[in-house]
Design an enzyme around this catalytic site. Structure first.
Site, PDB file in Angstrom:
ATOM      1  N   LYS A 116       0.833  -1.204   0.000  1.00  0.00           N
ATOM      2  CA  LYS A 116       0.000   0.000   0.000  1.00  0.00           C
ATOM      3  C   LYS A 116       0.869   1.256   0.000  1.00  0.00           C
ATOM      4  CE  LYS A 116      -3.974  -2.011   2.463  1.00  0.00           C
ATOM      5  NZ  LYS A 116      -3.457  -3.351   2.736  1.00  0.00           N
ATOM      6  N   GLU A 200      -2.207   7.412   7.402  1.00  0.00           N
ATOM      7  CA  GLU A 200      -2.827   8.399   6.527  1.00  0.00           C
ATOM      8  C   GLU A 200      -3.964   9.104   7.256  1.00  0.00           C
ATOM      9  OE1 GLU A 200      -5.887   5.653   3.898  1.00  0.00           O
ATOM     10  OE2 GLU A 200      -3.858   5.965   3.152  1.00  0.00           O
ATOM     11  N   ARG A 292      -5.161  -8.872  -7.412  1.00  0.00           N
ATOM     12  CA  ARG A 292      -5.797 -10.187  -7.391  1.00  0.00           C
ATOM     13  C   ARG A 292      -7.270 -10.019  -7.711  1.00  0.00           C
ATOM     14  NH1 ARG A 292      -8.655  -9.485  -2.715  1.00  0.00           N
ATOM     15  NH2 ARG A 292      -7.654  -8.296  -1.060  1.00  0.00           N
TER      16      ARG A 292
END
Length: 663
Positions: A116, A200, A292
C-alpha cells in the site's frame, strides 16, 4: 489455453475457480491442509494433495510445498485465488522461475502495487489523488509517533501488505497511538507475514468505491465499472453492490480513467482492483491496489455477464482481452452479502463447529451462491469463518434489494451462530435503502442493525400451528406403515373421551421456555399463549409456506423444519425456536462472579499481559487472542488480583477454557 491448473487456495474461491475450469475443460489440482482433508474444494477438484498442518503458515502460505505439488501433478499454471499467497511477489516469481504461469500479475508489478505504501507513492507521482500520510521505510515507534502527530488526528494505521480489513485501526488521540500500532502490527504479521504499516489522514464520512481493472500482455487495459463497498464494520465489507448509487456519470468516468491510468503506469496484466475513498463532495483519493481477484467480483460478473476467472485464465495463457472499453456491458444491479459463522450479539465473535443445518436459496438467474461448504461440513478456527456469499441481481436497485431480502429469508444456519439476522436488518435499513451509507455508519449505529429481542405473538402462534400440522403429518405417515393404518388412535389430534383434548407444546427461544396449550386438529386450533387465547383457522402447510388465519386475519409465513428446530419468517421478521418436551425446565447460567476469566471463542493466545499477583482493574487487557485472523482482547471483568494464569502465548484453547483466575 491450459489443460491443467493448480489452485493455491481453499474454500469458496477454490470451488469458484473449479467451476469455470470445468466449464472450459481444464483439469484442476487442489491443495489442502490437515484441517481441510474433507473440504469441498478437495472433493470437487480432479486431484488434491496435502501440503501441511492446519495453520496457514504450515500449509497455504508454504510456496515451496505448493510448487512441489504443481510439478508432481503436471499443472501448467497456478491460480492463487485471494488471500494467502495471492499478492506475494516472491511466490509469483518462484512460479515463473519453475516454468509455470502465474494467473495474476507479475512479481514486478506486484511489488509496485502489493505494498500500500509503494502503490501510494507511485500514484502520487502519476498524478492520481492520494490521501496525505506517511509511507516511509522507517518503522520505528518513535518515527511513526512523530509522523502521526504531524498528520493529525483522527488518522488511520493500515497494514502495508494484504487486505480484507485486516491490520487497520483508527486512532483519535496520540496517547492511544502506540497501543493501536502494536495491535495492528501483530494482526498484520499473523495475517500476511509482514508487519509494515502506513499512516494516513482519516477522511470523515467517506464512501469506499473500487474499480475493477483488467489488462493483457499485448498492452490493452480497460475497466469493468465500479463496485461500492461503503457498508463496512471495522473495515470489513458487509455489502457490496454495482453500480454505485452515489456516482454520477462524470464521476464514474473520471474514476474509471484514473484506475486505467494506474494500471497502465506499471505495465499491469490480469485482474486487479483500484480502490478509492470518496468524500461527500465527490473528491476521490487513491487508497490501494489489490493485485488479485476480489471477494466481491461476482457483482461485476452479474452486471456485465462476464466470467472474470475465464478472463484471468485467457490473459495468463497469452490471449488478448476479448472486449474493448466501449463494448463493456452494464445492465441491472447486483448486490453481495457474506454469510459468516459469527455472533453479532457478542461483538461479532467468530464461530466454529459443524454446520448441522445449512439451507440456502436455490440458484437462479436472480440469485447466485458461492460457497465452500455444505451441510455437515465444519467451520474451523484456522481460517476466515465465511460460510457463503449470497449475490442477487435484478433490473434496478429497488428490485435487487427486494431479491436480497427474499433470498436472506430463505437462509437457515444451525451449529455455529451466524450473521443472517444482522444481514436482514442491514438490507432493510434506511441508510442502505436510500444509498446514503458511509464507511463508518455501521460502527456508529451498530445497535440499529441488531435483531430485536421482542417477538411478535403472531410468529409464536404460527410456529405452534406449524408444529401441530407437522405432528399430524408425522402421525399419519407412521400410521400408514402400521398394521392398522386407519386406527383413530393414530391421529395426533389430542382427542380424549368426554372432552376436547389438550395438546401441550413447549418451545425454547433465546434460552426461555414458551408454553402453549392447544386444542383442535387439521388446521383448526385454539391456542393459549401467555394467558391470551388465539383462534387459528384454515392452517395449511404447502411445501415451506404456511397459510392460516389468526383471529380471522389471514397471514402467510415461510417455515423451515429441521429436527426439533422451527424457523418462521413473515417476510420481515425471523423467529427461530426449538421444540422441547413439555416437562423440560431451563436454568439460568451460573454467574461468573467466581473470578474465572474464560476464552470467549476457540483460538490461539498471541499475547499474555497478566502475571500472578498483578493487581488489575475492570476492563484491563489481560490477554490477546486470535481466531480467523482477527484479534480480540480478553479483559478483566472486575477489579482484583490475578491468582493464576493458565495460558501462554502460542497456546490453542477451546471456547470457555479458563485463561485467568482472580483471587
Amino acid at each position: 489455453m491450459f489443460s491443467k491448473i493448480l489452485i493455491a487456495n481453499r474454500g469458496e474461491i477454490a470451488c469458484r475457480v473449479i467451476r469455470t475450469c470445468r466449464r472450459l475443460g481444464i483439469r484442476t489440482v487442489a491443495v489442502y491442509s490437515e484441517a481441510d482433508a474433507d473440504a469441498q474444494h478437495v472433493r470437487q477438484a480432479d486431484e488434491a494433495y496435502p501440503i501441511g498442518g492446519p495453520r496457514p503458515q504450515e500449509s497455504y502460505l508454504r510456496g515451496d510445498a505448493i510448487l512441489a505439488v504443481a510439478k508432481q501433478s503436471g499443472a501448467q499454471a497456478i491460480h492463487p485465488g485471494y488471500g494467502f499467497l495471492s499478492e506475494n511477489a516472491d511466490f509469483a516469481d518462484a512460479v515463473a522461475a519453475a516454468g509455470l504461469a502465474f494467473i495474476g500479475p507479475s512479481g514486478t508489478s506486484m511489488r509496485k502495487m502489493g505494498s500500500k505504501a509503494g502503490a501510494k507513492d507511485l500514484m502520487a507521482a502519476a498524478g492520481v489523488p492520494v490521501v496525505p500520510g506517511y509511507t516511509g521505510d522507517d518503522q520505528s515507534p518513535n518515527t511513526l509517533s512523530r509522523e502521526a502527530a504531524r498528520i493529525g488526528f483522527p488518522l488511520m494505521i493500515k497494514a502495508a501488505h494484504g487486505g480484507g480489513g485486516k491490520g487497520m485501526r483508527i486512532v483519535h488521540r496520540l496517547e492511544e497511538f502506540i497501543g493501536q500500532l502494536e495491535s495492528c502490527q501483530r494482526e498484520a504479521a499473523n495475517a500476511f507475514g509482514r508487519d509494515r504499516v502506513l499512516l494516513e489522514r482519516y477522511v470523515q464520512s467517506p464512501r469506499h468505491i473500487e474499480i475493477q481493472v483488467f489488462a493483457d500482455t499485448q498492452g490493452n487495459t480497460l475497466h469493468l465499472n465500479e463496485r461500492e463497498c461503503s457498508a463496512q464494520r471495522r473495515y470489513q465489507k458487509v455489502l457490496e453492490e454495482s453500480p454505485s448509487p452515489f456516482l454520477t456519470p462524470a464521476l464514474r468516468a473520471a474514476m474509471g480513467d484514473a484506475a486505467v491510468k494506474a494500471a497502465q503506469a506499471i505495465d499491469y496484466a490480469n485482474a486487479g482492483t483500484v480502490e478509492f475513498i470518496v468524500d461527500p463532495a465527490g473528491q476521490f483519493y487513491f487508497m490501494e491496489i489489490n493485485t488479485r481477484l476480489q471477494v466481491e467480483h461476482p457483482v461485476t460478473e452479474l452486471t456485465t455477464g462476464l466470467d472474470l476467472v475465464e478472463w484471468q485464465l485467457r490473459v495468463a495463457a497469452g490471449e488478448p482481452l476479448p472486449l474493448a472499453q466501449a463494448d463493456v456491458p452494464q445492465r441491472g444491479h447486483a448486490i453481495e452479502v457474506r454469510l459468516y459463522a459469527e455472533d453479532p450479539e457478542a461483538g461479532f465473535l467468530p464461530g466454529s463447529g459443524r454446520l448441522d443445518r445449512l439451507a440456502l436459496p436455490s440458484p437462479s438467474p436472480h440469485v447466485r451462491i458461492d460457497s465452500g461448504v455444505v451441510e455437515g461440513d465444519t467451520v474451523t478456527i484456522f481460517y476466515d469463518p465465511m460460510i457463503a456469499k449470497l449475490i442477487v441481481w435484478d433490473e434496478d436497485r429497488p428490485r435487487a434489494l427486494a431479491r436480497l431480502r427474499d433470498a436472506l429469508a430463505a437462509c437457515d444456519i444451525a451449529g455455529p451462530k451466524s450473521n443472517i439476522g444482522f444481514l436482514e436488518q442491514l438490507a432493510r435499513h434506511p441508510a442502505i435503502v436510500d444509498g446514503t451509507i458511509d464507511t463508518g455508519y455501521l460502527d456508529r449505529h451498530l445497535d440499529e442493525f441488531m435483531p430485536s429481542d421482542q417477538v411478535d405473538a403472531s410468529l409464536l402462534v404460527a410456529a405452534a400451528a406449524a408444529a401441530l400440522l407437522q405432528q399430524e403429518t408425522d402421525a399419519r405417515q407412521q400410521a400408514a406403515m402400521s398394521p392398522d393404518p386407519t386406527s383413530p388412535w393414530a391421529i395426533a389430534d389430542g382427542w380424549r373421551l368426554g372432552h376436547a383434548g389438550q395438546r401441550p407444546l413447549a418451545f425454547q427461544h433465546r434460552g426461555d421456555t414458551v408454553a402453549v396449550q392447544a386444542q383442535g386438529s387439521a388446521g383448526h386450533y385454539t391456542l393459549e399463549l401467555d394467558g391470551t387465547r388465539h383462534d387459528v383457522r384454515g392452517a395449511r402447510l404447502t411445501g415451506d409456506v404456511l397459510s392460516l388465519r389468526i383471529n380471522e386475519q389471514a397471514r402467510q409465513f415461510r417455515v423451515q423444519h429441521h429436527g426439533s428446530r422451527v424457523v418462521l419468517h413473515d417476510g420481515e421478521r425471523r423467529l427461530t425456536v426449538e421444540k422441547v418436551p413439555v416437562y423440560r425446565r431451563t436454568h439460568g447460567s451460573e454467574g461468573s462472579g467466581d473470578g474465572r476469566i474464560v476464552a470467549p471463542m476457540p483460538g490461539r493466545v498471541v499475547l499474555v499481559k497478566a502475571r500472578p499477583g498483578d493487581g488489575v482493574t475492570a476492563g484491563q487487557e489481560l490477554l490477546v487472542m486470535e481466531a480467523m485472523k482477527m484479534e480480540l482482547a480478553v479483559r478483566a471483568p472486575r477489579d482484583g488480583v490475578v491468582a493464576d494464569v493458565r495460558a501462554s502465548a502460542g497456546d490453542f484453547v477451546e471456547a470457555d477454557a479458563i485463561l485467568v483466575t482472580l483471587e
